[in-house]
Design an enzyme around this catalytic site. Structure first.
Site, PDB file in Angstrom:
ATOM      1  N   THR A 186       0.844  -1.188   0.000  1.00  0.00           N
ATOM      2  CA  THR A 186       0.000   0.000   0.000  1.00  0.00           C
ATOM      3  C   THR A 186       0.883   1.243   0.000  1.00  0.00           C
ATOM      4  OG1 THR A 186      -0.084   0.050   2.410  1.00  0.00           O
ATOM      5  CG2 THR A 186      -1.785  -1.224   1.286  1.00  0.00           C
ATOM      6  N   GLU A 330      -5.574  -3.882  -1.712  1.00  0.00           N
ATOM      7  CA  GLU A 330      -6.104  -5.023  -0.953  1.00  0.00           C
ATOM      8  C   GLU A 330      -7.141  -5.820  -1.736  1.00  0.00           C
ATOM      9  OE1 GLU A 330      -4.965  -1.829   2.105  1.00  0.00           O
ATOM     10  OE2 GLU A 330      -5.766  -1.920   0.077  1.00  0.00           O
ATOM     11  N   LYS A 439     -16.404  17.493   8.759  1.00  0.00           N
ATOM     12  CA  LYS A 439     -17.492  17.436   9.744  1.00  0.00           C
ATOM     13  C   LYS A 439     -17.788  18.849  10.224  1.00  0.00           C
ATOM     14  CE  LYS A 439     -15.976  12.841  11.089  1.00  0.00           C
ATOM     15  NZ  LYS A 439     -15.349  11.990  12.125  1.00  0.00           N
ATOM     16  N   TRP A 444     -21.858  15.698   7.913  1.00  0.00           N
ATOM     17  CA  TRP A 444     -20.770  15.368   6.996  1.00  0.00           C
ATOM     18  C   TRP A 444     -20.900  16.145   5.695  1.00  0.00           C
ATOM     19  CZ3 TRP A 444     -20.251   9.272   7.103  1.00  0.00           C
ATOM     20  CH2 TRP A 444     -19.680   8.905   8.334  1.00  0.00           C
TER      21      TRP A 444
END
Length: 543
Positions: A186, A330, A439, A444
């Site tokens: 990653t 992944e 936020k 959100w």
């Protein structure tokens, strides 16, 4: 009672064997580091892969060993993909765009004993060598004529000489299909990069499903240009899916500038290309400035970050359909693509465009769900936001050399770190990373949606939205913008561009124009770096 069908393992080498047998004269075209364009066929590639397998055995590479690569998209790297995995060893592709200490960590953590690398990276490898104690052999991916006259590397080997010394009658072993085949890490934006260890089975199944019409749509009459690097999640699996189908494969090497890509697309008749949005924005700008047309291109697969609507329109002008991809290291990496359904033939242009702006629906072999902070499964209504989780036969069960961690739920789902919505047809829309969501006043705000809107402004080349501390609302959105060359625009004009496009409480409170935005080694925006840069930002009066 069991079925009475033949049983054989799913192996990567069978992809190459099929291509050699039934598509042997189909071309693989590569721009080389040395300069010339190289051409050969699947038949040639398979023969050389067998020679390479013999050479690896002579170097002492055994089943389960790791061979690392630092290389561009080219025919020698392609041969390494098949020869390393085909012998039962692990092909460990390393991203050369990372910092030196990250590369050293990845090579050492992956336990590589052999490092194969392109000429471009010779100075880097010479610098890294003292930090790579486990490397027994360094192999330079070139011929004798381009070998350096002096080097600090001990016993540097020439790739072409290694192959020339070997026979091409290597017999690929019939491995267990769960045998490890590849290792990718990653990006490592926080902490050390983490390794994902793929198997032959997961790689072949991923190639099969990603080839389907509702995914990449790969076939024997495709001509594929993967601009996405072979050192980044196996170039989204194209070296495998192209081979499985016998498609012509065009590899751009180190020349990824718009002019070079345009020349390659036109010269080779590329029908399908894949890469991150910044690649296509630069190419489209190149075409617009020079009044050029992409004559052969039919489809562009775009992933890595959200796609601005203007890119869809510009590609359509050239006769190319844009299809978004969402995935992760992944996930091998493909999870979803934005392909339409039959019922969408009757939809109006606005609805079809809405689908293209989503990250798409799962391809076969992938399941998605949304959960709240407590792990409760949320509805697929296209409105409800939740943490995106995934299951797949090509998703990791745990990271390399790590036990199962908090990224996996108790019932076996992998938490992607994304916040998303999913509608009743399965179309998923990433609204943010969990760490990037803004936020404000307990609600959100999607930074990605704000970015996509502002990228639609004719003066804007790139935009990022970050949450900055606010004395009243906890956080408010700040837009950080790079303008197109020669463009001028005021802060007020950019803020006004949002009017009517989002809820009023989503409207950014300010815009800052910068020369460039920080990116990761894989081309993604580094929001963490931007948040740190603007941590002490002072809002204008009234904001």
């Amino acid at each position: 009672m069991l079925g009475q069908m033949m049983d054989a393992p799913l192996l990567i080498t069978d992809l190459l064997r099929h291509a050699e047998t039934y598509h042997g004269d189909t071309e693989i075209v590569s721009r080389t580091v040395e300069g010339p364009v190289h051409r050969y066929s699947y038949h040639d590639a398979a023969r050389r892969a067998r020679q390479l397998a013999n050479a690896l055995a002579r170097l002492g590479v055994a089943e389960g060993d790791t061979v690392a690569t630092l290389a561009w998209n080219g025919y020698r790297h392609y041969e390494l993909y098949y020869a390393i995995s085909g012998t039962g060893a692990i092909c460990h592709t390393v991203n050369p765009r990372l910092f030196a200490d990250q590369i050293a960590y990845i090579v050492n953590h992956g336990e590589a004993g052999v490092l194969c690398f392109d000429l471009t990276f010779l100075p880097m490898v010479e610098q890294l060598a003292p930090t790579l104690p486990a490397i027994r052999h360094y192999v330079l991916l070139t011929d004798r004529a381009h070998m350096p006259s002096t080097t600090s590397l001990p016993d540097l080997l020439c790739y072409e000489e290694l192959l020339a010394a070997e026979r091409d009658d290597y017999a690929w072993p019939r491995l267990d299909e769960q045998t490890a085949s590849g290792l990718c890490y990653t990006s490592g934006t926080t902490g050390h990069p983490k390794g994902v260890l793929y198997s032959h089975r997961s790689t072949v199944l991923h190639a099969l499903s990603s080839s389907l019409p509702d995914a990449f749509g790969v076939s024997a009459d495709s001509c594929i240009l993967p601009v996405v690097p072979m050192f980044h999640v196996n170039a989204w699996g194209f070296p495998y899916s192209a081979t499985l189908n016998g498609a012509k494969l065009v590899l751009p090497g180190p020349k990824l500038d718009p002019e070079s890509l345009y020349e390659l697309i036109e010269a080779e008749g590329v029908t399908l290309a894949a890469g991150v949005p910044t690649v296509w924005m630069a190419l489209l700008q190149h075409c617009e400035q020079r009044d050029l047309t992409l004559s052969s291109l039919e489809r562009v697969i775009v992933g890595g970050s959200a796609v601005p609507e203007t890119m869809i329109e510009q590609l359509a002008f050239h006769g190319a359909d844009l299809r978004q991809l969402w995935g992760m290291t992944e996930l091998s990496p493909v999870g979803t693509t934005s392909s339409p359904k039959l019922k969408h033939r009757r939809a109006d242009a606005a609805e079809r465009r809405r689908l293209q702006l989503t990250q798409g629906r799962p391809i076969y072999g992938v399941a998605l769900r949304l959960v709240d902070a407590a792990g409760k499964v949320l509805p697929n209504d296209g409105v409800t936001f939740g943490r995106l989780q995934v299951q797949s036969v090509w998703a990791l069960s745990r990271y390399f050399h790590r036990e199962r961690d908090a990224s996996h739920s108790d019932d076996g789902w992998f938490d992607t770190g994304d916040v998303a919505t999913i509608d009743a047809d399965g179309y998923m829309r990433i609204t943010d990373r969990t760490k990037d969501v803004i936020k404000s006043g307990g609600e959100w705000i999607s930074s990605i949606e704000l970015e996509n809107i502002l990228i639609g402004h004719p003066a804007v080349a790139e935009a990022a939205a970050v949450g900055v501390a606010h004395p009243k609302w906890d956080e408010r959105p700040l837009m950080v913008v790079v303008l197109k060359p020669g463009a001028t625009v005021s802060r007020e004009e950019l803020l006004a561009f949002f009017a009517g496009k989002v809820a009023k409480w989503w409207l950014p409170d300010d815009v800052v124009i910068v020369d460039e935005l920080p990116h990761t080694a894989t081309g993604k925006l580094q929001k963490m770096a931007l948040r740190e840069r603007f941590r002490a930002y002072r809002w204008p009066d009234g904001a």
